[in-house]
Design an enzyme around this catalytic site. Structure first.
Site, PDB file in Angstrom:
ATOM      1  N   ASP A  70       5.679  -0.955   4.673  1.00  0.00           N
ATOM      2  CA  ASP A  70       5.160  -0.728   5.900  1.00  0.00           C
ATOM      3  C   ASP A  70       3.942  -1.292   6.210  1.00  0.00           C
ATOM      4  O   ASP A  70       3.397  -1.711   7.438  1.00  0.00           O
ATOM      5  CB  ASP A  70       5.121   0.615   6.252  1.00  0.00           C
ATOM      6  CG  ASP A  70       3.983   1.497   5.742  1.00  0.00           C
ATOM      7  OD1 ASP A  70       3.437   1.348   4.616  1.00  0.00           O
ATOM      8  OD2 ASP A  70       3.575   2.684   6.361  1.00  0.00           O
ATOM      9  N   HIS A  74       6.222  10.027  11.279  1.00  0.00           N
ATOM     10  CA  HIS A  74       4.860   9.279  11.704  1.00  0.00           C
ATOM     11  C   HIS A  74       4.793   8.675  12.998  1.00  0.00           C
ATOM     12  O   HIS A  74       4.033   7.513  13.065  1.00  0.00           O
ATOM     13  CB  HIS A  74       4.265   8.742  10.627  1.00  0.00           C
ATOM     14  CG  HIS A  74       2.562   8.584  10.767  1.00  0.00           C
ATOM     15  ND1 HIS A  74       1.950   7.714  10.106  1.00  0.00           N
ATOM     16  CD2 HIS A  74       2.037   9.128  11.421  1.00  0.00           C
ATOM     17  CE1 HIS A  74       0.610   7.956  10.106  1.00  0.00           C
ATOM     18  NE2 HIS A  74       0.694   8.941  10.884  1.00  0.00           N
ATOM     19  N   CYS A 100       0.465   2.593   9.034  1.00  0.00           N
ATOM     20  CA  CYS A 100       1.857   3.145   9.318  1.00  0.00           C
ATOM     21  C   CYS A 100       2.482   3.177  10.511  1.00  0.00           C
ATOM     22  O   CYS A 100       3.385   2.670  10.724  1.00  0.00           O
ATOM     23  CB  CYS A 100       1.655   4.610   8.587  1.00  0.00           C
ATOM     24  SG  CYS A 100       0.879   4.840   6.973  1.00  0.00           S
TER      25      CYS A 100
END
Length: 573
Positions: A300, A151, A95
């Protein structure tokens, strides 16, 4: 197709592109010499397009309708069919790396984020000295908004999305939350609420399924903005289809005949995303954006078969450098495309969105700071001309577990093959070290089969630390030709050695107990003051042909990371 046939094709491909004449110790001359086919946007009549970038989390290569009969995604299928499907498109294995490269246009080795992800308790974030894509778009007059998963670190307020170029933000800061309660945990007893409106905790907004909640927020942004006043950039970053596997029951019912329960739930989550995209595109039309818009869809990283995802027929999974971990789903849909309704096999990487979107926004790419690794690919996407990209550094991670069978000797004295790394140049892909779980996982249809799937082709070849594939002729990475083509191996090892000399120190600090939600009112959020000095980042020896003895001072550090990294790579976060 036999190995001999593959290598024969490889020779033609290599020579036709002139790779054997390169100086492999210097920056890529082919990329530096390419001039984009897209001219400078300008003139009084030029209208910068509205840009809507939609990213899903952990959606595998086989997890969309136009790749798989298992999944129903009629909206995504139609948008892709009417636009340009990107079938040679690469992202990163996890991620944080993909998001960081999208936001900066730089490889992980150039931001210090080459190891793992940013964990919730780490005092770390996307480097503050990096100019982000939304910051650049703001300077071009764009109204910028982000909805969904961040994130990219949040230990300081300076790290938050609203301080990194977004006029508004609504979503979760950590890597994984409950889809209804927005509760996120980072270990036993370390849990807290994670839904934020701007820089404040969005208490009271729990209860709505996040995929639907985020789509509604985007529709609200579109309804409130005047499409003729200023161009709009929206980064819609779904947390779906990351674990936990949750969706409303109505989405699960159509998949009731799938025997594997995880696959059933996962497919339902993908279909929920499809409906959310339908609602967003309907709002684009309703409020007058669509005719001057560019819609981009991207995953992703690869899917995680342990939790319902699938990358078949590609090898590997999320967290690996096999194609199943790094070849992504992607397409572009726009009325502005000059050659729509086609499939593109031109090489594209997630770092390319940075200069590509700045170009179509009217930016001057020559004014970009040096060090951007992306390339303007709009000509390739819109017109079908050749991509300016010829190679991809997938990553170099010296902190990952060293492969026991690797050595500097195997790497021709220029590269320690025990180090995890991967690079693609033209048709060729080289992997060293431990690339991660390397099986081919078929679609899981029966609930009683998961254990058997993992043993299908596991460890059928001797353990090793170096592989070479022609991924154009052999996209499934079934025929390692490293022994037949040592000349190509040596050339790609030289590319790794070159890239490694440009790497910055790794940013991977130890966890800070001040980050725990119990110390911050029960929610995840910034815990350090903005004037708090950043710690000195871990210095990792640059691998310039030094022997292993020179790196042993980091052995204890690698031992510490071994258990942690195993958890990261298996998606148990």
């Amino acid at each position: 197709m036999g190995v001999s046939a593959l290598t024969g094709l490889s020779v033609v491909s290599l020579l036709s592109l002139g790779y054997l004449s390169w100086d492999w110790t210097k920056p890529n001359q082919v990329e530096n010499d390419v001039v984009s086919e897209l001219g400078e946007p300008g003139g009084p009549s030029y209208r910068p397009p509205h840009i809507i970038f939609i990213m899903t989390d952990d959606q595998g290569f086989n997890d969309i309708g136009y790749h798989s009969k298992d999944i129903r995604t009629p909206v995504l299928d139609k948008l892709a069919a009417q636009g340009v499907k990107l079938e040679n498109y690469y992202i990163q294995p996890t991620c944080t790396p993909s998001r960081s490269q999208f936001m900066t246009g730089r490889y992980q080795i150039h931001t210090g984020l080459q190891h793992g992800i940013i964990r919730p308790q780490q005092p770390n974030c996307l480097p503050l000295d990096q100019a982000t894509l939304p910051e650049q778009l703001q300077q071009l007059g764009y109204s910028t908004h982000m909805v969904g998963k961040w994130h990219l670190g949040f230990y300081k307020r300076a790290c938050l999305p609203t301080r990194r170029g977004f006029h508004s933000y609504f979503g979760s800061l950590t890597g994984s939350v409950d889809y209804y309660s927005y509760w996120a945990c980072d270990g036993p007893g370390v849990c807290g609420f994670d839904l934020h409106e701007g820089e404040s905790v969005a208490w009271g907004r729990a209860g709505t399924y996040s995929t639907q909640l985020y789509a509604r927020r985007v529709r609200k942004i579109l309804a409130a903005h005047d499409p003729n006043a200023a161009p709009l950039f929206i980064f819609l970053s779904f947390q779906a289809v990351h674990t936990p596997l949750q969706s409303p029951r109505s989405y699960i019912y159509p998949y009731r005949r799938l025997g594997n329960v995880d696959r059933r739930k996962y497919a339902a989550m993908v279909t929920a995303v499809d409906e959310a995209v339908r609602n967003v595109t309907a709002a684009l039309r309703k409020y007058g954006y669509y005719d001057n818009s560019v819609i981009i869809f991207s995953t992703d990283n690869g899917g995680q078969p342990l939790f319902g995802g699938n990358n078949w027929p590609l090898r590997g999974r999320k967290g690996t450098y096999w194609e199943g971990g790094v070849r992504g789903l992607g397409f572009v849909h726009s009325p502005l495309l000059q050659r729509p309704r086609r499939v593109s096999h031109e090489l594209l990487h997630i770092t390319d969105w940075y200069p590509t979107l700045l170009r179509i926004a009217g930016g001057n790419l020559s004014a970009l700071a040096s060090g951007v690794d992306g390339h303007d690919a709009w000509g390739s996407i819109s017109e079908g001309v050749a991509s300016p990209r010829r190679e991809i550094l997938h990553n170099i991670d010296p902190l990952h577990n060293l492969a026991p069978h690797g050595s500097l000797e195997e790497g021709w004295g220029m590269w320690d093959t025990s180090v995890q790394a991967a690079v693609r140049v033209g048709d060729w892909k080289l992997l060293t070290g431990d690339p991660g779980y390397g099986d081919w996982t078929p679609p899981q249809m029966l609930a009683s089969f998961p254990g058997a799937w993992w043993n299908l082709e596991r460890h059928t070849a001797p353990r090793r630390s170096l592989w070479l594939f022609n991924v154009t002729a052999d996209p499934y990475e079934r025929h390692d030709v490293s022994e037949q083509r040592p000349d190509v191996v040596r050339l790609l090892l030289a590319r790794l050695a070159y890239y490694n000399r440009t790497a910055v120190p790794i940013r991977y600090p130890p966890e800070d107990p001040r980050a725990q939600p119990q110390n911050n009112g029960g929610a995840w959020g910034p815990w350090a003051s903005d004037d708090e000095k950043e710690q000195d980042w871990v210095e990792v020896l640059q691998l310039r042909g030094k022997d292993r003895k020179g790196k042993c001072k980091h052995c204890s550090m690698r031992a510490f990371f071994k258990k942690l990294n195993t958890g990261i790579m298996s998606n148990r976060i």
